[in-house]
Scaffold this motif. Structure first.
Motif, PDB file in Angstrom:
ATOM      1  N   ASP A 138     -14.646  -1.472   3.939  1.00  0.00           N
ATOM      2  CA  ASP A 138     -14.366  -0.501   5.020  1.00  0.00           C
ATOM      3  C   ASP A 138     -13.428  -1.018   6.017  1.00  0.00           C
ATOM      4  O   ASP A 138     -12.543  -0.701   6.621  1.00  0.00           O
ATOM      5  N   ILE A 139     -13.726  -2.376   6.373  1.00  0.00           N
ATOM      6  CA  ILE A 139     -12.871  -3.214   7.648  1.00  0.00           C
ATOM      7  C   ILE A 139     -11.551  -3.540   6.950  1.00  0.00           C
ATOM      8  O   ILE A 139     -10.660  -3.406   7.771  1.00  0.00           O
ATOM      9  N   LEU A 140     -11.530  -4.028   5.680  1.00  0.00           N
ATOM     10  CA  LEU A 140     -10.104  -4.323   5.387  1.00  0.00           C
ATOM     11  C   LEU A 140      -9.430  -2.900   5.427  1.00  0.00           C
ATOM     12  O   LEU A 140      -7.968  -2.966   5.333  1.00  0.00           O
ATOM     13  N   GLN A 141      -9.751  -1.856   4.923  1.00  0.00           N
ATOM     14  CA  GLN A 141      -9.377  -0.360   4.958  1.00  0.00           C
ATOM     15  C   GLN A 141      -8.797  -0.191   6.357  1.00  0.00           C
ATOM     16  O   GLN A 141      -7.547   0.437   6.543  1.00  0.00           O
ATOM     17  N   ARG A 142      -9.558  -0.590   7.441  1.00  0.00           N
ATOM     18  CA  ARG A 142      -9.139  -0.409   8.741  1.00  0.00           C
ATOM     19  C   ARG A 142      -7.714  -1.350   8.984  1.00  0.00           C
ATOM     20  O   ARG A 142      -7.113  -0.807   9.855  1.00  0.00           O
ATOM     21  N   CYS A 143      -7.935  -2.503   8.395  1.00  0.00           N
ATOM     22  CA  CYS A 143      -6.622  -3.267   8.652  1.00  0.00           C
ATOM     23  C   CYS A 143      -5.612  -2.802   7.925  1.00  0.00           C
ATOM     24  O   CYS A 143      -4.355  -2.829   8.357  1.00  0.00           O
ATOM     25  N   MET A 144      -5.597  -2.174   6.637  1.00  0.00           N
ATOM     26  CA  MET A 144      -4.373  -1.427   6.072  1.00  0.00           C
ATOM     27  C   MET A 144      -3.969  -0.095   6.845  1.00  0.00           C
ATOM     28  O   MET A 144      -2.927   0.151   6.902  1.00  0.00           O
ATOM     29  N   ASN A 145      -5.040   0.501   7.401  1.00  0.00           N
ATOM     30  CA  ASN A 145      -4.748   1.526   8.372  1.00  0.00           C
ATOM     31  C   ASN A 145      -3.858   1.343   9.614  1.00  0.00           C
ATOM     32  O   ASN A 145      -2.807   1.875   9.862  1.00  0.00           O
ATOM     33  N   LEU A 146      -4.054   0.026  10.209  1.00  0.00           N
ATOM     34  CA  LEU A 146      -3.523  -0.448  11.307  1.00  0.00           C
ATOM     35  C   LEU A 146      -2.085  -0.734  10.728  1.00  0.00           C
ATOM     36  O   LEU A 146      -1.226  -0.407  11.830  1.00  0.00           O
ATOM     37  N   ASP A 170      -5.668  -3.754  -3.554  1.00  0.00           N
ATOM     38  CA  ASP A 170      -5.022  -3.330  -4.832  1.00  0.00           C
ATOM     39  C   ASP A 170      -6.353  -3.312  -5.705  1.00  0.00           C
ATOM     40  O   ASP A 170      -6.947  -4.558  -6.062  1.00  0.00           O
ATOM     41  N   GLU A 171      -6.487  -2.342  -6.574  1.00  0.00           N
ATOM     42  CA  GLU A 171      -7.563  -2.330  -7.556  1.00  0.00           C
ATOM     43  C   GLU A 171      -7.153  -3.528  -8.782  1.00  0.00           C
ATOM     44  O   GLU A 171      -8.181  -4.075  -9.214  1.00  0.00           O
ATOM     45  N   ALA A 172      -5.981  -3.761  -8.828  1.00  0.00           N
ATOM     46  CA  ALA A 172      -5.736  -5.144  -9.818  1.00  0.00           C
ATOM     47  C   ALA A 172      -6.304  -6.436  -9.176  1.00  0.00           C
ATOM     48  O   ALA A 172      -6.513  -7.285  -9.933  1.00  0.00           O
ATOM     49  N   PRO A 183       0.463 -10.850 -11.239  1.00  0.00           N
ATOM     50  CA  PRO A 183       1.018 -12.266 -11.333  1.00  0.00           C
ATOM     51  C   PRO A 183       2.130 -12.467  -9.939  1.00  0.00           C
ATOM     52  O   PRO A 183       2.144 -13.565  -9.721  1.00  0.00           O
ATOM     53  N   LEU A 184       2.540 -11.601  -9.584  1.00  0.00           N
ATOM     54  CA  LEU A 184       3.557 -11.250  -8.446  1.00  0.00           C
ATOM     55  C   LEU A 184       2.629 -11.570  -6.846  1.00  0.00           C
ATOM     56  O   LEU A 184       3.172 -11.938  -6.012  1.00  0.00           O
ATOM     57  N   SER A 185       1.391 -11.430  -7.091  1.00  0.00           N
ATOM     58  CA  SER A 185       0.580 -11.496  -5.868  1.00  0.00           C
ATOM     59  C   SER A 185       0.709 -12.895  -5.270  1.00  0.00           C
ATOM     60  O   SER A 185       0.284 -13.825  -6.176  1.00  0.00           O
ATOM     61  N   LEU A 186       0.573 -13.264  -4.149  1.00  0.00           N
ATOM     62  CA  LEU A 186       0.459 -14.554  -3.559  1.00  0.00           C
ATOM     63  C   LEU A 186      -0.715 -14.972  -3.175  1.00  0.00           C
ATOM     64  O   LEU A 186      -0.959 -15.912  -2.793  1.00  0.00           O
TER      65      LEU A 186
END
Length: 303
Positions: A165-173, A203-205, A251-254
């Motif tokens: 929930d908190i990470l989603q708030r970060c995404m919303n921001l 990301d679901e992945a 694999p492209l995620s850092l």
């Protein structure tokens, strides 16, 4: 050990959340102005005090934190350029957060990464106000972003996907910050900017990477004082299953590379002189595949 989830649940049942000791962060802000030739440092001193007050005195979520549960974090900001006329700061920031280990004096790095686009406007004695629904100030958006990110990662380390929930708030921001005239918020501009970081976390992945946070800390480090062998075995399983799979699935995620950068010495210390050779070789190979630049540290694991 923290009881944030239990306290939060009780607050929700009661229909309110008390304000006492509700702040989540215990942040230290450091301003390095040595690169800019400014004699009067008062604006930098005021910036540092204003930011610490903004981060530490604000309640970022509905969760209740005791004083000793607040998340220790550091914002080390280096001013690369400063225009007194426009009040524009061009900066680089190192953001770090730590997590205590249960029944131990040891603290483990929860997050450590550089933001090369930490640019903003600030005039001495500016008052900082924040509304997450209306993002119209770059400086408050920057600190709110990292406040939500750090709190979300901390919660992930205490419960599987606990910080969603908190990470989603970060995404919303981040989405609401798209109209700001500063770099770092746009999709596809960089694989390491603020958008890329939070987008990958959700990301679901990358669910296995977030599961890694729980297994590594809660099943691993928090068990060290009770049973070091079992704790290390749990950390090994987390690396072999969650970390490896996250890297293979995206694999492209850092994120795995960033994680192994700041976990380098800690991981080497976990395995150096401990465990069987097969286990050590397996872990070292996975880490080498993710982050070959740290091969010196991974070779220490084999010792």
């Amino acid at each position: 050990m923290r009881i944030k989830s239990l306290v939060f649940a009780a607050a929700m049942i009661c229909g309110y959340a008390t304000q006492a000791q509700a702040q989540e962060l215990n942040a230290k802000v450091t301003i390095n102005s040595s690169k800019v030739g400014v004699t009067d440092k008062s604006v930098f001193d005021n910036l540092q005090k204003t930011l610490e007050q903004f981060v530490n005195e604000r309640q970022w979520t509905e969760l209740q934190f005791r004083q000793n549960e607040r998340i220790t974090c550091n914002f080390n900001i280096t001013i690369d350029k400063y225009d007194k006329t426009s009040n524009l700061f061009e900066c680089t920031a190192m953001i770090q957060a730590n997590r205590p280990v249960y029944n131990s004096q040891y603290t483990s790095t929860l997050y450590n990464n550089k933001d090369a686009d930490f640019n903003f406007s600030f005039a001495e004695f500016d008052q900082l106000n924040f509304n997450e629904e209306t993002i119209d100030n770059q400086l408050t958006a920057l600190f709110a972003y990292y406040a939500y990110l750090i709190i979300g990662l901390d919660l992930d380390s205490f419960a599987p996907m606990g910080g969603t929930d908190i990470l989603q708030r970060c995404m919303n921001l981040t989405n609401n910050a798209q109209n700001l005239e500063f770099t770092g918020w746009k999709a596809f501009d960089s694989s390491r900017n603020r958008f890329a970081i939070i987008n990958d976390y959700l990301d679901e992945a990358m669910k296995t990477f977030r599961q890694l946070q729980y297994d590594y800390y809660r099943k691993g480090f928090d068990e060290m004082a009770t049973n070091a062998e079992r704790a290390r075995a749990n950390i090994t399983t987390a690396i072999q299953e969650q970390l490896k799979k996250a890297h293979e699935d995206k694999p492209l995620s850092l994120l795995p590379q960033i994680w192994t950068d700041y976990k380098r010495d800690e991981l080497a210390n976990i395995y150096r002189g401990k465990g069987n050779q097969k286990e050590k070789e397996s872990v070292a190979e996975i880490l080498m595949d993710i982050n070959a630049a740290q091969n010196e540290a991974w070779n220490k694991i084999r010792q």
